[in-house]
Write a protein that holds these residues in place. Structure first.
Motif, PDB file in Angstrom:
ATOM      1  N   GLY A  45      42.290  31.995  36.274  1.00 39.30           N
ATOM      2  CA  GLY A  45      43.492  32.391  36.666  1.00 39.30           C
ATOM      3  C   GLY A  45      43.297  33.462  37.191  1.00 39.30           C
ATOM      4  N   CYS A  46      43.162  34.321  36.688  1.00 40.81           N
ATOM      5  CA  CYS A  46      43.170  36.020  37.598  1.00 40.81           C
ATOM      6  C   CYS A  46      42.147  35.439  38.422  1.00 40.81           C
ATOM      7  CB  CYS A  46      42.613  37.048  36.181  1.00 40.81           C
ATOM      8  SG  CYS A  46      43.737  36.980  35.166  1.00 40.81           S
ATOM      9  N   THR A  47      40.848  35.527  38.905  1.00 39.75           N
ATOM     10  CA  THR A  47      40.558  35.321  40.016  1.00 39.75           C
ATOM     11  C   THR A  47      40.812  34.539  41.071  1.00 39.75           C
ATOM     12  OG1 THR A  47      38.126  35.605  38.256  1.00 39.75           O
ATOM     13  CG2 THR A  47      37.813  34.181  40.544  1.00 39.75           C
ATOM     14  N   GLN A  51      42.247  35.928  44.165  1.00 37.02           N
ATOM     15  CA  GLN A  51      41.102  35.036  45.924  1.00 37.02           C
ATOM     16  C   GLN A  51      42.220  35.053  46.808  1.00 37.02           C
ATOM     17  OE1 GLN A  51      38.787  32.287  43.457  1.00 37.02           O
ATOM     18  NE2 GLN A  51      37.228  33.362  44.295  1.00 37.02           N
ATOM     19  N   ASP A  52      43.330  34.782  45.915  1.00 37.69           N
ATOM     20  CA  ASP A  52      45.173  34.441  46.790  1.00 37.69           C
ATOM     21  C   ASP A  52      44.749  35.616  47.776  1.00 37.69           C
ATOM     22  OD1 ASP A  52      44.536  31.630  46.014  1.00 37.69           O
ATOM     23  OD2 ASP A  52      46.129  31.588  45.265  1.00 37.69           O
ATOM     24  N   PHE A  53      45.089  37.039  47.215  1.00 38.23           N
ATOM     25  CA  PHE A  53      45.864  37.769  47.018  1.00 38.23           C
ATOM     26  C   PHE A  53      44.945  38.345  49.459  1.00 38.23           C
ATOM     27  CE2 PHE A  53      49.156  37.842  44.497  1.00 38.23           C
ATOM     28  CZ  PHE A  53      50.460  38.605  44.763  1.00 38.23           C
ATOM     29  N   PHE A  81      33.897  42.768  39.450  1.00 43.93           N
ATOM     30  CA  PHE A  81      34.877  41.614  40.166  1.00 43.93           C
ATOM     31  C   PHE A  81      34.974  41.659  41.160  1.00 43.93           C
ATOM     32  CE2 PHE A  81      39.545  40.644  39.968  1.00 43.93           C
ATOM     33  CZ  PHE A  81      39.383  39.014  39.212  1.00 43.93           C
ATOM     34  N   ARG A  82      35.541  42.673  41.600  1.00 51.43           N
ATOM     35  CA  ARG A  82      35.560  42.302  43.381  1.00 51.43           C
ATOM     36  C   ARG A  82      34.461  42.399  43.935  1.00 51.43           C
ATOM     37  NH1 ARG A  82      35.566  48.071  45.085  1.00 51.43           N
ATOM     38  NH2 ARG A  82      33.468  48.070  44.880  1.00 51.43           N
ATOM     39  N   ASP A  83      33.387  42.831  43.953  1.00 54.50           N
ATOM     40  CA  ASP A  83      31.978  42.579  44.121  1.00 54.50           C
ATOM     41  C   ASP A  83      31.598  40.976  44.431  1.00 54.50           C
ATOM     42  OD1 ASP A  83      31.480  45.585  45.307  1.00 54.50           O
ATOM     43  OD2 ASP A  83      30.043  45.925  43.854  1.00 54.50           O
ATOM     44  N   LYS A  84      32.171  40.589  43.148  1.00 52.53           N
ATOM     45  CA  LYS A  84      31.663  39.296  42.717  1.00 52.53           C
ATOM     46  C   LYS A  84      31.839  38.147  43.796  1.00 52.53           C
ATOM     47  CE  LYS A  84      30.770  35.388  39.460  1.00 52.53           C
ATOM     48  NZ  LYS A  84      31.354  35.628  37.279  1.00 52.53           N
ATOM     49  N   TYR A  85      33.471  38.407  43.376  1.00 54.12           N
ATOM     50  CA  TYR A  85      34.036  37.529  44.650  1.00 54.12           C
ATOM     51  C   TYR A  85      34.461  37.697  46.114  1.00 54.12           C
ATOM     52  CZ  TYR A  85      34.707  35.303  40.058  1.00 54.12           C
ATOM     53  OH  TYR A  85      34.227  34.392  39.061  1.00 54.12           O
ATOM     54  N   GLY A  86      34.160  38.699  46.285  1.00 51.76           N
ATOM     55  CA  GLY A  86      33.867  39.483  47.823  1.00 51.76           C
ATOM     56  C   GLY A  86      36.091  40.030  47.633  1.00 51.76           C
ATOM     57  N   LEU A  87      36.214  40.332  46.881  1.00 52.70           N
ATOM     58  CA  LEU A  87      38.128  40.425  46.713  1.00 52.70           C
ATOM     59  C   LEU A  87      38.099  41.955  48.291  1.00 52.70           C
ATOM     60  CD1 LEU A  87      38.288  40.073  43.028  1.00 52.70           C
ATOM     61  CD2 LEU A  87      38.089  38.344  44.929  1.00 52.70           C
ATOM     62  N   THR A  88      39.038  42.076  48.283  1.00 48.72           N
ATOM     63  CA  THR A  88      39.261  42.951  49.633  1.00 48.72           C
ATOM     64  C   THR A  88      40.991  43.495  49.251  1.00 48.72           C
ATOM     65  OG1 THR A  88      40.411  41.799  51.168  1.00 48.72           O
ATOM     66  CG2 THR A  88      38.486  42.294  51.362  1.00 48.72           C
TER      67      THR A  88
END
Length: 155
Positions: A45-47, A51-53, A81-88
Motif C-alpha cells: 500500500g505504501c509503495t 507511486q501515485d504521488f 525505497f526511492r531508488d527501487k521505484y524511481g520515486l520523486t
C-alpha cells in the motif's frame, strides 16, 4: 497528545530526508504543502501511494505545492525505497516519532488480534498561509493522491 487541527499552523518540527538533509517543516510555509504519513517503506500500500504521488508530482509542482511523505523508516531505507521505484516525492524520516506525535498519526492499531503502535495513514494539506486547510485520516490508497490534488487546486 498534541495534534494539529484545522486552521493550525504547520508544526515547528524537523525531519531528515532520504539523503540525510534536515527538513524544517515550519519553514516550508509560503506555498501549499502536502504532508502524508505512511506506515512502512516498500510495503504494497505504501509503495502504491508513493507511486501515485510521484505520478502527480508535475501537477502538484504546477500548483507550486510541495509534497512530503513521512514514515518512521531510517533515511537509508528511504533512499533504497526511492531508488527501487524511481520515486520523486520527497521522503522524510521520523525515526524518533516526534512528528507523528505532533500530527496525531502514531496510534494504537490492531492486526490479527494483536494490538501494537503504528502510523495511521493520514494526509494533511496546508495552504500557502501555512495553516492546515484539509486533513484525511485512515486513508484508503486508491484514488487518494488524486483527491489531495483536487483539494490543492481548490486552495
Amino acid at each position: 497528545m498534541m495534534t494539529v487541527a484545522l486552521g493550525d499552523p504547520i508544526p515547528d518540527v524537523k525531519l531528515l530526508d532520504a539523503d540525510g538533509a534536515t527538513i524544517d517543516l515550519a519553514a516550508m510555509a509560503g506555498a501549499p504543502l502536502v504532508v502524508y504519513f505512511y506506515p512502512k517503506a516498500d510495503t504494497p500500500g505504501c509503495t502504491v501511494e508513493a507511486q501515485d504521488f510521484t505520478r502527480l508530482a508535475p501537477d502538484f509542482a504546477h500548483l507550486n505545492a510541495q509534497v512530503l511523505a513521512v514514515s518512521r523508516d531510517a533515511p537509508a531505507r528511504l533512499c533504497k525505497f526511492r531508488d527501487k521505484y524511481g520515486l520523486t516525492v520527497r521522503l522524510a524520516s521520523d525515526e524518533a516519532g516526534t512528528v507523528c506525535e505532533a500530527f496525531g498519526t502514531w496510534v494504537e492499531k490492531q492486526n490479527y488480534g494483536k494490538t501494537y503502535m503504528g502510523i495511521e495513514r493520514s494526509t494533511f494539506l496546508f495552504g500557502a498561509d501555512g495553516k492546515l486547510a484539509r486533513e484525511w485520516r485512515k486513508v484508503r490508497v486508491k484514488g487518494h493522491a488524486d483527491a489531495v490534488l483536487e483539494a490543492a487546486k481548490a486552495l
